[in-house]
Design an enzyme around this catalytic site. Structure first.
Site, PDB file in Angstrom:
ATOM      1  CG  MET A   1      -9.672  19.543  -2.323  1.00 46.85           C
ATOM      2  SD  MET A   1      -9.068  19.559  -0.455  1.00 46.85           S
ATOM      3  CE  MET A   1      -7.409  19.210  -0.851  1.00 46.85           C
ATOM      4  CB  SER A   2      -6.333  17.940  -6.218  1.00 43.31           C
ATOM      5  OG  SER A   2      -5.916  17.872  -4.963  1.00 43.31           O
TER       6      SER A   2
ATOM      7  CG  HIS B   1      -4.058   8.959   1.115  1.00 44.50           C
ATOM      8  ND1 HIS B   1      -3.349   8.742   2.306  1.00 44.50           N
ATOM      9  CD2 HIS B   1      -2.965   8.473   0.148  1.00 44.50           C
ATOM     10  CE1 HIS B   1      -1.993   8.420   2.230  1.00 44.50           C
ATOM     11  NE2 HIS B   1      -1.859   8.464   0.799  1.00 44.50           N
TER      12      HIS B   1
ATOM     13  N   GLY C   1      -6.696  11.409  -3.688  1.00 47.99           N
ATOM     14  CA  GLY C   1      -6.129  11.142  -4.737  1.00 47.99           C
ATOM     15  C   GLY C   1      -7.208  10.800  -5.985  1.00 47.99           C
TER      16      GLY C   1
ATOM     17  CG  HIS D   1      -6.660   6.620   8.521  1.00 50.55           C
ATOM     18  ND1 HIS D   1      -6.821   7.792   9.632  1.00 50.55           N
ATOM     19  CD2 HIS D   1      -6.464   7.527   7.504  1.00 50.55           C
ATOM     20  CE1 HIS D   1      -6.869   9.148   9.288  1.00 50.55           C
ATOM     21  NE2 HIS D   1      -6.595   8.674   7.798  1.00 50.55           N
TER      22      HIS D   1
END
Length: 86
Positions: free
Chosen positions: A76-77, A22, A56, A2
C-alpha cells in the site's frame, strides 16, 4: 490473519486465500510489533491455500517474503507514494 491457527480456521471455513500480517513495521500499525518472516513461514506451512503477506512490504523486502513461501504481497504505502520501483 494474525496467526497460523487463524489461517487454518479460515481455510476450514472455505477461504480461497488469506492475507497474513503485519509482517514488517508499518505506519498503518504504528507502535505494534511486526510478526516477522518466521510468522509468515509458519502461516504458509499451516495451510494449503495461498498466503499473501501484508504490512510494511517494500521493494527491499519483497524477495524475503517470496522466500518465506508467500504467494504474493499486498503493498500500500510505497505504491501510494509512487516509490515502489525507485
Amino acid at each position: 490473519v494474525h496467526s497460523p491457527v487463524e489461517a487454518a480456521e479460515a481455510e476450514e471455513l472455505g477461504a480461497d486465500y488469506v492475507t497474513a500480517g503485519h509482517v514488517f513495521a508499518t505506519d498503518c500499525e504504528k507502535g505494534a510489533e511486526p510478526r516477522g518472516l518466521g510468522f509468515l513461514r509458519e502461516t504458509v506451512n499451516a495451510v494449503s491455500i495461498p498466503v499473501f503477506a501484508i504490512g510494511g512490504i517494500s521493494s527491499e523486502n519483497i524477495g524475503s517474503v517470496r522466500e518465506a513461501g508467500a504467494a504474493g504481497a499486498c503493498i500500500m504505502s510505497q505504491m501510494m507514494k509512487g516509490s515502489f520501483y525507485e
